[in-house]
Design a protein around this motif. Structure first.
Motif, PDB file in Angstrom:
ATOM      1  N   ASP A  78       0.560  -1.068   0.076  1.00  0.00           N
ATOM      2  CA  ASP A  78       0.071  -0.013  -0.143  1.00  0.00           C
ATOM      3  C   ASP A  78       0.874   1.509   0.079  1.00  0.00           C
ATOM      4  OD1 ASP A  78       0.852  -0.498   2.506  1.00  0.00           O
ATOM      5  OD2 ASP A  78      -0.842  -0.022   3.670  1.00  0.00           O
ATOM      6  N   ARG A  82       1.112   4.208  -2.669  1.00  0.00           N
ATOM      7  CA  ARG A  82       1.198   5.645  -2.637  1.00  0.00           C
ATOM      8  C   ARG A  82       2.020   6.493  -3.211  1.00  0.00           C
ATOM      9  NH1 ARG A  82      -0.916   3.877   2.235  1.00  0.00           N
ATOM     10  NH2 ARG A  82       1.273   3.992   3.366  1.00  0.00           N
ATOM     11  N   THR A 149      -8.939  -5.825  -1.214  1.00  0.00           N
ATOM     12  CA  THR A 149      -7.858  -5.545  -0.558  1.00  0.00           C
ATOM     13  C   THR A 149      -6.799  -4.854  -1.442  1.00  0.00           C
ATOM     14  OG1 THR A 149      -8.182  -7.273   1.296  1.00  0.00           O
ATOM     15  CG2 THR A 149      -6.096  -6.514   0.885  1.00  0.00           C
ATOM     16  N   SER A 152      -7.794  -1.481  -2.224  1.00  0.00           N
ATOM     17  CA  SER A 152      -7.760  -0.545  -1.071  1.00  0.00           C
ATOM     18  C   SER A 152      -6.282  -0.133  -0.929  1.00  0.00           C
ATOM     19  CB  SER A 152      -8.308  -1.104   0.138  1.00  0.00           C
ATOM     20  OG  SER A 152      -7.454  -2.240   0.623  1.00  0.00           O
ATOM     21  N   TRP A 153      -5.391  -1.005  -1.333  1.00  0.00           N
ATOM     22  CA  TRP A 153      -3.973  -0.593  -1.231  1.00  0.00           C
ATOM     23  C   TRP A 153      -3.590   0.616  -2.417  1.00  0.00           C
ATOM     24  CZ3 TRP A 153      -1.381  -6.159  -1.357  1.00  0.00           C
ATOM     25  CH2 TRP A 153      -1.489  -6.604  -0.102  1.00  0.00           C
ATOM     26  N   GLY A 154      -4.297   0.675  -2.991  1.00  0.00           N
ATOM     27  CA  GLY A 154      -4.416   1.697  -4.237  1.00  0.00           C
ATOM     28  C   GLY A 154      -3.747   1.172  -5.594  1.00  0.00           C
TER      29      GLY A 154
END
Length: 282
Positions: A78, A82, A149, A152-154
């Motif tokens: 994650d 970012r 998942t 959601s980590w990107g």
């Protein structure tokens, strides 16, 4: 092909063809920064992390585990996504989601994987030591949770590998399914629909390895050839894949004849030929 979210084929960088499994957090960051400084103005939009981020080992062995992150990525996937996003790119990730190599994951998800009566694997392939049973409700929850998942980590680009293996195994191993079925293509498409529902329409789904035609209408793109290599032989692999399956490109999905390599031992003219092939065909 629905171009609402992807009016053009994705362009960017993939870690596999230089590093293979020998990737780590710092090398991905270094490449992403260089691409940001040098290639963003030319259309690079994606930085895709390939095989090597997951599991606990190399090869196929223990590394088909999507619940464990390799120690070479100490700050997590994650955090790396970012960083990639901060540079102005979308982050991509590779996996073979229908497979799994960690017995602990299999034990923690009873009924999800194809097993023999003695609880050993009924499908041990390149995809993983275990393969999900597409007829089980909990399997779809398992896949949905995995991709939620990752999202959601990107990550916005998913390269799912070994897909024809999955289709063939569902054809051959129906006797080990909870609800045996001859509609192996329909079962496979059901798993893709679950993945699509988890990632949404705005994230890119690439089916990899061979041509998983059963994924048409769900996948945004498909790898239409084998792995390329550095040099003129690699160009010929890309040339054959481009021409042989061009009738599908921009019609069924975006065809992906694999990556463009322009480094040595290619001459400058050979590198230009490879770039021209993919530039002119889109």
């Amino acid at each position: 092909i629905n171009k609402t979210y992807f009016p053009f084929p994705p362009s960017g960088w993939c870690s596999w063809y230089y590093y293979y499994q020998e990737i780590d957090e710092s090398e991905i960051q270094r490449n992403a920064k260089w691409i940001a400084d040098n290639l963003k103005d030319y259309g690079a939009k994606y930085v895709q992390i390939d095989d090597g981020w997951q599991g606990t080992g190399h090869g196929m062995g223990e590394n088909r585990d999507w619940t464990t992150i390799d120690k070479r990525f100490p700050h997590g996937m994650d955090s790396l996504a970012r960083y990639i996003n901060h540079l102005g790119f979308k982050a991509g990730i590779w996996l073979a989601p229908h497979g799994q190599s960690n017995p602990a994951v299999v034990k923690a998800n009873p009924g999800v994987f194809l097993l023999m009566p003695n609880d050993s694997s009924a499908s041990d392939t390149w995809e993983g030591k275990f393969l999900v049973d597409p007829t089980v409700f909990d399997t779809h929850n398992f896949l949905r949770g995995l991709f939620k998942t990752l999202s959601s980590w990107g990550y916005d680009y998913f390269k799912i590998d070994g897909q024809p293996i999955v289709i063939n195994e569902y054809k051959k191993k129906k006797s080990f399914m909870k609800t045996p079925s001859d509609d192996y293509a329909g079962l496979y498409r059901g798993t893709l629909q679950t993945i699509r529902s988890a990632i949404g329409r705005e994230r890119y789904l690439l089916g990899c390895w061979g041509i998983p035609l059963d994924g048409v209408g769900i996948m945004n793109g498909s790898r239409t050839g084998g792995d390329v290599v550095s040099g003129w032989d690699g160009f010929k692999v890309a040339l054959e894949a481009t021409m042989k399956h061009y009738y599908l490109h921009n019609v069924a999905w975006y065809c992906d004849p694999d990556v463009l390599l322009v480094r040595l031992p290619l001459t400058l003219d050979q590198a230009r030929a490879w770039a021209t092939l993919q530039g002119l065909t889109g």
